[in-house]
Structure formats: C-alpha cells, structure tokens
Design an enzyme around this catalytic site. Structure first.
Site, PDB file in Angstrom:
ATOM      1  N   GLU A 166      -4.365   2.320  -7.060  1.00  0.00           N
ATOM      2  CA  GLU A 166      -3.232   2.541  -7.531  1.00  0.00           C
ATOM      3  C   GLU A 166      -3.402   4.717  -7.475  1.00  0.00           C
ATOM      4  OE1 GLU A 166       0.137   1.477  -8.555  1.00  0.00           O
ATOM      5  OE2 GLU A 166      -0.699  -0.775  -7.385  1.00  0.00           O
TER       6      GLU A 166
ATOM      7  N   HIS B 154       2.264  -6.702   1.010  1.00  0.00           N
ATOM      8  CA  HIS B 154       0.620  -6.646   0.561  1.00  0.00           C
ATOM      9  C   HIS B 154      -0.074  -8.058   1.696  1.00  0.00           C
ATOM     10  CE1 HIS B 154       2.416  -5.153  -3.025  1.00  0.00           C
ATOM     11  NE2 HIS B 154       1.159  -4.592  -3.109  1.00  0.00           N
TER      12      HIS B 154
END
Length: 601
Positions: A398, A494
């Site tokens: 992140e 993803h």
C-alpha cells in the site's frame, strides 16, 4: 490508495510535491542501484535545479511535435531528477487554457548539457478545446455527480479530460460518503461539461482487497485465520535518557506485534515516564488509534502513549498491538526505500508516514491515503477477516501505491459500478506494489516474517497466499495471469498484475525450479525459453528507475518494457547482460516489440 472521507478540493491530476527537484546519486556499474536524496535546501542548489526545469520547459515547447505541448498549454514541474552523469528528467503536469489536463502528464529527458533527448508522455493526441465556457453549471454538475455516486458532492471544478482519444471540457467532482464505495468512502466523478454525460466514476482510493475478491471470499464462506507471530509481553526495558535536557526526545522501545513477534521501535519521549508512538528519526512517522471511527484526518486520531515504552501484548486484546505491526511495517518500508534508493519518504520530501489503526467498524481491509499520508487499517469484518490486515507485505504494497502516486500516477482505464478496476496501467500499478512490497520483506529480513515472492502469505487464505510473482496463475482467487494477451487491455487490475510481476521475477531469479528461503518456485515462460536471472538487487533497481523516470499515468505493459530497457541501459549499458535479460524477461511473458499495439487502449 483509498482515501475514505479525506476531502479533496484539488484535482486528481495535481501532485502534492512542491519541491523543485530531486537529486540523484548513484553509479551505472553492474553492481549498483540508483540512489536518490531529498532536494537540497541551499539557494544555489534550488537555483541550479530551477535552471533544469526551465531548460526542460523550453525543450518541451521547442519540440512540440514530439511532446504535444501547444501554445495554450502551461507546464508545472512536479519532480526533477539529475543523474550522476548529469542527465536530467523533469516530470510535468499541464494546464490548457488555464484548466488542469487529466491525462496530460509527461517527462522531458535532457542531456547533461540540458539539450533535449526525448519525452515520455501520456496520451499522444493534441490537447485542444476551443471553448472553456461550460453549458452545464457547476451546481448542475454537483447534483449529477451526487446522484451518480450516491453521496455528498464537493466543489465542481472545470478541467480538460484528455484521456483516451478525446479532448473534452469537463467537470471533476469528488463525492464523499458515497454509498457505492467501501465503508462509505469517496468517489471521483468526471462529467462532460456540455452534456452532463458521465465520463468516469471511480473510487478515490484502491483498497488492498478488491470488491470482487471480497465477494468471492464471502461466497465461498472462507474464514481467514491469519498466522501470527505471537509473543509474550516484552521484558521491561530501561528507557534511554534524552540525549539533551528537555523533551521531546528520541527513545528506543519494544513492541509485541501480531505478526512478527517482538520488534524494536523508535519512539518519542515526552516526559520522564511518558512516551508516544512517534518516530522522530523517520520524519515523525506515527501511528494513532482511529477509535473505530472513519476519521477524516489523521490529527483526529488518538495518540498511543505509554509509561514504560513497551507496546502491545502480541494479541488483539491490546489496542496497541495492531499499532506495533503498523508502525513496524511503515518504518520497514521507509527504511527499504531510503537505504536502497536514497528516497526520503513516500513523496521523497523527508516527511514520514502516518497510520490509523482500528479504522471504522467491521472494516476488513487496509488502504493508503495519499492526501493525508496515512495508512488506514480496519480490525476485520468479524466474518471473513478476524484480525487487522497489519501484515508487513500489505503495508509495503500500500505504501508503494503512495510512491507510484507521487511519481507516475498510473491510472486504471475503467472502473465498474462495484469499484473493480480494469486496464493495463492500473495492473502495472498493482504489480509494482507487489514487487516493492516483496522487496520490503527481503529488506527487513525478519525471521518471524521470512522474505519471499509471495504476497499475503500470512493472511490465512486456503490457497496459502494471495498472489505470487513466480507463477501468478497459481492464484485462483483473482484469476491472475502469467502472460500478456490482448485481453489484458480490459483485465481486472489484480488479475492483470501477474504479467509484469512475472517479468520482474524472471529478471531477478530466472525461469525453472528454485528453492529460496524454504519456498519452492517454478517459473514458466510463454515461449519455453530459459531465462537466467540477474539478481533481485539489480532487477529492483531497474524497475524503480523505470517507474521514477520513464513511466507516466498511461504506461501499459509494452511501455513498461521500453521503460525498463531504458533504465537498464542507463544503469548497465545497452550491450550489458542486464539489458539483454530485461528483453528476455518481457519476451518470456509475451510482451515484445513485435506484438506492441499500434494504438493505445
């Protein structure tokens, strides 16, 4: 990159970096990686860097046919990199007729003598709107955006949308408390200023777990049981005396975490027997307690304090335990970027990062908010996720989204109504977050969290990991792919991330079977070729240099191939083994010069 409730009145294209330049110190030898340092504050250095910016701006105008910079455009520098050999790279965003341009970013490359050498740009069509007078009023745009995103609309700002093949006068509106975003977060709505048509409606942030994955896990009834490195409460430690009389002062404490056992923590001593979980040695990096509220700003969080400088107890019974994992993960990530590349902070401005743990109620996710420089961690939803997602590689992943947001700002090309993102630039963003998230683990080298090329291996998933870099298709949850095909143009990000992650692994470790740190890998190739890796250090240096110098918001996999070839040439030379292996690694995932698309999608 999720920014729930953080109100933003600036445009998404704007970059918060205000420094004129970033100095780079590294060598182009086979064993070295690029190292960056924060901009020097001395007036002479600032003046020198401003000359670089001016030269790049002049070059952009003089070479308008290549750069696409028109007479009605104004360029604003957001980053300036000067290589050891003197070559210069200036990243710009632009305005057109005084309006910010979405998709108008570019990087100008200059020689050591400030002569034009080339350009890396986003969309390649000419930006031109004849009329900046909208037919739709700002109030009408706010109303339309609020209805589309089902929330509270903020200010409607005029922009030029130059994405895809259009150049459209548009409104950009941030809608907070959106009922269509996870945990009532924010969405950014772009509307045609003439017709009111919705050009895009995207979540303002990208969560670690996509809506599609969460839905699949719930449908399977999978209850995750994250493996933890439980530790007994740390033995008492004697707080270090302040280096100089008075407070605050740096101190050294100990934390008992959920996932990595007992860890050292740099803290701040505020009184003789009072400590705060703030690291003054890393730009005042701090973790606070959100109190299970969806706070709008970090300062509203409650500081973690202690009289003993011992934090957490290794279980969720102590609210400080999750904070230990968060603080450890953030400082480990900052240390990786600093010692590997000389990058000082996520934005390379010397500032630390912040975290809010216990964010919201029953939030089973983790996020990066670039607006406040915050990591946000929920405690789990009580169903699928029973513990906070304060895992080291999740934090590294992140925070890397923050680095990408401060540099190339890679954007998904499409977002569906549930918030799932699609397209190659977004997939490359996710891939880089996995690549550098994995690198954070290798840098930390914690025996309680052994480094590997797996992502989310501590989350307790039935398939034992979330994603992996050596053979991405082993991830059946997200349907991650090993090789490029035309379907990648519109693959969920993803799932598509496997293409460049696989190329990176092949570059670093090579193809075939290998056991590293007790983990067995067996990386295939699309064409059956054998690839011999150049090592993780060199591969990581190449991908980082490519990101910071040769990628922009629209970079796709074929562009990334070119970017990493440029980076390998800069670092090791065009005739080097490293350069040739970059080409082989991309070819092994079916990204070649021969199958490059004639038009960007």
């Amino acid at each position: 990159m999720r920014r729930p409730h953080i109100r933003r009145h600036r445009l998404a294209i704007a970059v918060a970096v205000t420094t004129a330049a970033t100095l780079t110190a590294g060598v182009a030898s086979a064993a070295s990686a690029t190292t960056e340092s924060a901009p020097a504050a001395a007036p002479a250095a600032t003046s020198s860097l401003q000359k670089v910016v001016n030269a790049a701006r002049d070059a952009a105008v003089a070479h308008a046919a290549a750069t696409g910079v028109g007479k009605q455009d104004t360029l604003k520098a957001t980053d300036t990199l000067v290589d050891p050999d003197g070559r210069q790279h200036v990243r710009f965003v632009r305005t057109h007729r005084g309006l910010p341009v979405l998709g108008g970013d570019l990087v100008i490359h200059l020689t050591a003598k400030s002569a034009y050498e080339g350009v890396t740009r986003a969309y390649r069509h000419q930006v031109d709107v004849a009329d900046t007078d909208p037919k739709l009023s700002a109030r009408e745009a706010q109303s339309k955006a609020a209805g589309v995103a089902k929330g509270q609309a903020g200010e409607a700002e005029l922009i030029v949308d130059a994405r895809d093949d259009r150049t459209t006068l548009a409104y950009q509106v941030q809608v907070d408390d959106s009922r269509t975003a996870e945990a009532d977060g924010a969405r950014t709505v772009i509307l045609d200023a003439a017709t009111g048509a919705v050009l895009s409606n995207t979540p303002a942030n990208d969560s670690f777990l996509s809506p599609a994955l969460q839905k699949k896990l719930r449908a399977r009834g999978e209850h995750l049981n994250p493996s933890t490195g439980l530790a007994a409460p740390a033995a008492p430690v004697s707080p270090e005396a302040a280096a100089t009389p008075g407070y605050p002062a740096a101190a050294k404490g100990t934390g008992s975490s959920l996932f990595v056992g007992k860890v050292p923590l740099s803290t701040t001593r505020t009184a003789k027997k009072s400590f705060t979980l703030k690291d003054s040695t890393r730009g005042n990096t701090e973790t606070r307690d959100a109190g299970n509220k969806e706070l709008e700003k970090f300062s509203a969080g409650k500081a973690f304090t202690s009289t003993t400088n011992r934090w957490g107890n290794g279980t969720t019974s102590s609210r400080a335990t999750a904070a230990v994992d968060a603080q450890y993960g953030i400082t480990s990530t900052l240390d990786f970027y600093k010692k590997t590349f000389g990058r000082k902070g996520i934005k390379n401005d010397g500032r630390g990062a912040h975290a809010l743990v216990h964010f919201g109620k029953k939030v089973g996710n983790a996020y990066w908010s670039s607006d406040c420089g915050c990591m946000l961690y929920g405690d789990g939803d009580g169903a699928t996720f029973a513990k906070p997602l304060v895992v080291l590689d999740v934090t590294g992943h992140e925070l890397t989204h923050g680095v990408v947001d401060a540099t190339a700002k890679l954007r998904a090309t499409r977002v569906d109504e549930e918030g799932n993102q699609y397209g190659e630039p977004g997939a490359l963003n996710e891939s880089l977050a996995d690549i550098f998230g994995s690198a954070v683990e290798f840098s930390a080298n914690n025996p309680k969290n052994p480094p590997n090329y797996l992502m989310g291996e501590k989350l307790g998933l039935q398939q034992k990991f979330l994603r992996r870099l050596d053979k991405p298709s082993l991830d059946k949850l997200e349907g991650t792919v090993d090789y490029w095909s035309k379907a990648a143009y519109d693959t969920e990000v993803h799932a598509g991330s496997g293409i460049s992650s696989h190329a990176y692994y092949l570059l670093a470790e090579g193809s075939g079977k290998k056991t590293l740190g007790g983990v067995a890998y067996d990386s295939p190739t699309h064409d059956g070729s054998k690839v011999t890796g150049i090592g993780r250090t060199k591969a990581t240096a190449i991908f980082y240099r490519a990101l910071t110098r040769y990628m922009v918001s629209t970079t796709d996999f074929h562009d990334a191939r070119v970017a990493t070839l440029h980076a390998a040439k800069d670092l090791y030379g065009a005739s080097s083994t490293e350069y040739k292996t970059v080409n082989k690694a991309w070819s092994a995932v079916n990204v070649t010069a021969a199958n490059s698309p004639s038009a960007r999608h």
